[in-house]
Design a protein around this motif. Structure first.
Motif, PDB file in Angstrom:
ATOM      1  N   PHE A 110       0.839  -1.200   0.000  1.00  3.51           N
ATOM      2  CA  PHE A 110       0.000   0.000   0.000  1.00  3.51           C
ATOM      3  C   PHE A 110       0.878   1.255   0.000  1.00  3.51           C
ATOM      4  CE2 PHE A 110      -2.783   3.194   1.988  1.00  3.51           C
ATOM      5  CZ  PHE A 110      -3.963   2.997   1.291  1.00  3.51           C
ATOM      6  N   VAL A 111       1.831   1.302   0.916  1.00  8.59           N
ATOM      7  CA  VAL A 111       2.737   2.457   0.980  1.00  8.59           C
ATOM      8  C   VAL A 111       3.553   2.546  -0.302  1.00  8.59           C
ATOM      9  CG1 VAL A 111       4.701   3.446   2.201  1.00  8.59           C
ATOM     10  CG2 VAL A 111       2.817   2.429   3.498  1.00  8.59           C
ATOM     11  N   GLY A 112       3.966   1.392  -0.801  1.00  8.90           N
ATOM     12  CA  GLY A 112       4.727   1.380  -2.056  1.00  8.90           C
ATOM     13  C   GLY A 112       3.919   1.957  -3.201  1.00  8.90           C
ATOM     14  N   ARG A 113       2.645   1.608  -3.262  1.00  7.23           N
ATOM     15  CA  ARG A 113       1.791   2.147  -4.327  1.00  7.23           C
ATOM     16  C   ARG A 113       1.697   3.662  -4.216  1.00  7.23           C
ATOM     17  NH1 ARG A 113      -1.453  -2.388  -3.351  1.00  7.23           N
ATOM     18  NH2 ARG A 113      -3.095  -1.251  -2.247  1.00  7.23           N
ATOM     19  N   TRP A 114       1.561   4.165  -2.975  1.00  8.58           N
ATOM     20  CA  TRP A 114       1.453   5.612  -2.816  1.00  8.58           C
ATOM     21  C   TRP A 114       2.726   6.324  -3.235  1.00  8.58           C
ATOM     22  CZ3 TRP A 114      -2.524   8.606  -2.855  1.00  8.58           C
ATOM     23  CH2 TRP A 114      -3.766   8.005  -2.636  1.00  8.58           C
ATOM     24  N   ILE A 115       3.857   5.691  -2.966  1.00  9.15           N
ATOM     25  CA  ILE A 115       5.117   6.288  -3.438  1.00  9.15           C
ATOM     26  C   ILE A 115       5.114   6.325  -4.966  1.00  9.15           C
ATOM     27  CG2 ILE A 115       7.619   5.936  -3.540  1.00  9.15           C
ATOM     28  CD1 ILE A 115       7.377   4.767  -0.664  1.00  9.15           C
ATOM     29  N   ALA A 116       4.652   5.233  -5.563  1.00  9.89           N
ATOM     30  CA  ALA A 116       4.630   5.184  -7.032  1.00  9.89           C
ATOM     31  C   ALA A 116       3.662   6.227  -7.599  1.00  9.89           C
ATOM     32  CB  ALA A 116       4.211   3.785  -7.496  1.00  9.89           C
ATOM     33  N   TYR A 117       2.453   6.348  -7.007  1.00 10.08           N
ATOM     34  CA  TYR A 117       1.495   7.341  -7.517  1.00 10.08           C
ATOM     35  C   TYR A 117       2.118   8.732  -7.505  1.00 10.08           C
ATOM     36  CZ  TYR A 117      -2.040   3.759  -6.331  1.00 10.08           C
ATOM     37  OH  TYR A 117      -2.748   2.612  -6.225  1.00 10.08           O
ATOM     38  N   PHE A 118       2.668   9.088  -6.345  1.00 11.58           N
ATOM     39  CA  PHE A 118       3.190  10.448  -6.234  1.00 11.58           C
ATOM     40  C   PHE A 118       4.420  10.657  -7.102  1.00 11.58           C
ATOM     41  CE2 PHE A 118       0.334  11.135  -2.647  1.00 11.58           C
ATOM     42  CZ  PHE A 118      -0.083  12.416  -2.935  1.00 11.58           C
TER      43      PHE A 118
END
Lengths: 183, 405
Positions: free
Chosen positions: B144-152
């Motif tokens: 989940f945190v990894g996805r947010w890093i990728a989105y941003f």
């Protein structure tokens, strides 16, 4: 005042849209009502130059859309809840979510019909011919010439005076239009 | 050929000047103070910041959706070679450039995942162990945190590309930069569609670990896009009120704002209803449970307010040409839409926190001021460092003489 029954009005020809637009402003300011401009392509600012008022079409479309909406709701309600009541997967006989898609589609369909045929009606269509088509000069209205036509039905129309006024606009030529459709 | 004289850039002010600092400093100050006050008040609730995190999440999701709307607006203008929007494009560019800063605003949620997302909590009460295991490959904290890093990372990259290239063009006036941006706009929209959809689902849909909706990403985007147009309307008119961008942004441009607000109000309603109708028809418990909470108690009242207030009223209010060509009606509906769309996100997220009914709290207001203040402050600050109009764009002339037939 008219010379014969087939006399339609006066036409003045221009070589470019700028002159046409200025001439339209003069015709507008002179207070003519039954007249029109013809161009080979849409010219920005013509509505204002001609003093064209807002169209009634949106109101026709509104009536069309509301008719479609009412027709759809009545149809669904009558079919499902009155004429052939049948319980399907525990749903109410008339459940509004199920009615929305058809209601939406019919509203759009009737609005589109009202727009299309309302536009026809307001423009006097369908018609197979028009007195203007008998004029040789007017054939260039779809390629490279710009026209103003004042119809004899205009309350202000007086052949000599109107002709003199149109000649003062600085066009290439002023001509009388006679309907020869039956010739 | 136009019937109104073409305005010139010299007719008006196209710099924020000292106004930038006069807006951004108080806004940032309000944001920081409100954030700290919200933290304090949240701490005092004694619920491990659960209430605070939910309030924060609602407001973060709200302002994020506006920035995301701005981010996709820009490549849409390039890919369609639109000229009308050139004169106002710097405003969305700045709103999208708030995204890199908004990455920091994820922290109150990401640092408190277990209190917000049931799938991350120690004791999930809706998830059966089998279902939890089944969902774990996607719904786990690290991914989940990894996805947010990728989105941003992707959003920052996109926003900075358009911001930098457009500002570079202010200096160089090089039309090839426009072609470069046009060429990259297609892939940019594709990347945006994927990241925005997944982000919307991650942020709001997974609050309920059992429920799912394949249209949810579009639903989040649609709400954000209409809110963005409302924000853009208010920003442009506000700047004009201070004497900036006058004349060059005419009623013909505002007419397009009105059309877009109208269209995407309906688009949002269309998507919202599409989601609702399929679940109503299917009538499967795991799908309807989400709506059951939001249709019962005072949440049901909010739902009804959204049907009428977020869809039917602005739709009817903006349908006529007359309403789209008046400042007062446009401003009124823009403010209205911004309020309604805030309640939309509130209605989506908050029932997870208080399923028994609406519980508007001071925390919601403080978090609104916190996220909103920081967002406005960043956007106003960014606009201070640049011209308010992309003066080097080859389509600027066309944009200035734009007329809405």
């Amino acid at each position: 005042m008219t010379r014969d029954d087939r006399f339609f009005g006066l036409l003045v020809e221009f070589a470019d849209p700028t002159r046409l637009e200025h001439a339209c402003e003069k015709v507008r300011d002179a207070g003519f009502e039954h007249w029109d401009a013809h161009t080979p392509f849409p010219v920005h600012g013509m509505d204002a130059a001609m003093g064209i008022k807002g169209t009634r079409l949106p109101w026709i479309v509104l009536v069309g859309g509301l008719t479609g909406m009412a027709a759809a709701l009545l149809m669904i309600w009558w079919m499902n809840a009155v004429d052939y009541p049948y319980i399907i997967s525990g749903k109410p006989l008339f459940g509004w979510p199920a009615a929305v898609p058809v209601t939406f589609e019919l509203t759009v369909l009737f609005s589109a019909f009202a727009t299309f045929f309302g536009m026809w009606g307001l423009n006097g269509m369908p018609r197979l011919s028009h007195p203007l088509f008998s004029n040789e000069r007017f054939k260039r209205a779809t390629t490279d010439r710009f026209f103003i036509v004042v119809e004899k039905t205009d309350p202000q129309f007086e052949i000599a005076k109107t002709r003199a006024f149109l000649e003062s606009l600085g066009g290439l030529a002023v001509e009388e239009i006679h309907d020869r459709a039956e010739d | 050929m136009s019937h109104r004289p073409v305005p010139k850039l010299t007719d008006t002010s196209i710099e924020m000047g000292p106004l930038s600092a006069r807006i951004s400093r108080p806004a940032l100050a309000v944001g920081v103070v409100a954030l700290l006050a919200a933290l304090g008040l949240g701490w005092a609730q004694g619920d491990d910041l659960r209430h605070f995190s939910f309030s924060w999440l609602v407001n973060f999701a709200y302002f994020l959706s506006i920035s995301l709307g701005a981010l996709v607006f820009i490549p849409i203008q390039y890919i369609t070679r639109a000229s009308w929007s050139v004169v106002i494009r710097r405003l969305p560019e700045a709103m999208a450039m708030a995204l890199p800063f908004m990455a920091l605003l994820t922290l109150p949620v990401l640092l408190n995942l277990g209190q917000v997302y049931e799938w991350a909590s120690e004791h999930p009460h809706h998830l059966t162990p089998e279902l939890a295991m089944h969902k774990a490959p996607f719904l786990n904290e690290a991914f989940f945190v990894g996805r947010w890093i990728a989105y941003f990372a992707i959003w920052t990259w996109l926003a900075m590309f358009f911001w930098r290239t457009s500002r570079q063009q202010d200096e160089s006036k090089d039309p090839r930069l426009t072609i470069r941006m046009e060429n990259r706009s297609g892939p940019a929209i594709l990347l945006f569609a994927l990241t925005c959809s997944f982000a919307g689902m991650d942020l709001l849909m997974t609050l309920d670990p059992v429920w799912f909706s394949t249209i949810f990403g579009v639903y989040y985007f649609a709400g954000g896009f209409v809110t963005f147009y409302a924000a853009l309307t208010l920003a442009t008119m506000g700047l004009q009120r201070t004497g900036r961008m006058r004349k060059i942004v005419s009623m013909d441009h505002f007419h397009d704002y009105g059309k877009l607000m109208f269209a995407f109000t309906f688009f949002w309603g269309y998507i919202a209803f599409s989601q609702y109708m399929l679940y109503w028809y299917g009538n499967i418990p795991e799908e309807t449970a989400w709506y059951l909470v939001r249709q019962s108690s005072s949440w049901g009242a909010i739902g009804l307010v959204l049907c009428i207030g977020a869809l039917l009223l602005p739709w009817a209010g903006l349908v006529s040409r007359w309403a789209k060509r008046r400042r007062s009606t446009l401003i009124g509906w823009a403010i209205w839409i911004m309020i309604m769309q805030w309640f939309n996100i509130y209605w989506v997220a908050m029932p997870v926190f208080s399923p028994e009914g609406v519980s508007l709290h001071l925390l919601d207001l403080l978090c609104l001021l916190g996220v909103g203040g920081l967002w406005v402050g960043v956007v106003a600050h960014l606009l201070g460092a640049t011209s308010l109009v992309p003066v080097g764009d080859p389509r600027l002339e066309e944009s200035l003489k734009f007329e809405n037939a």
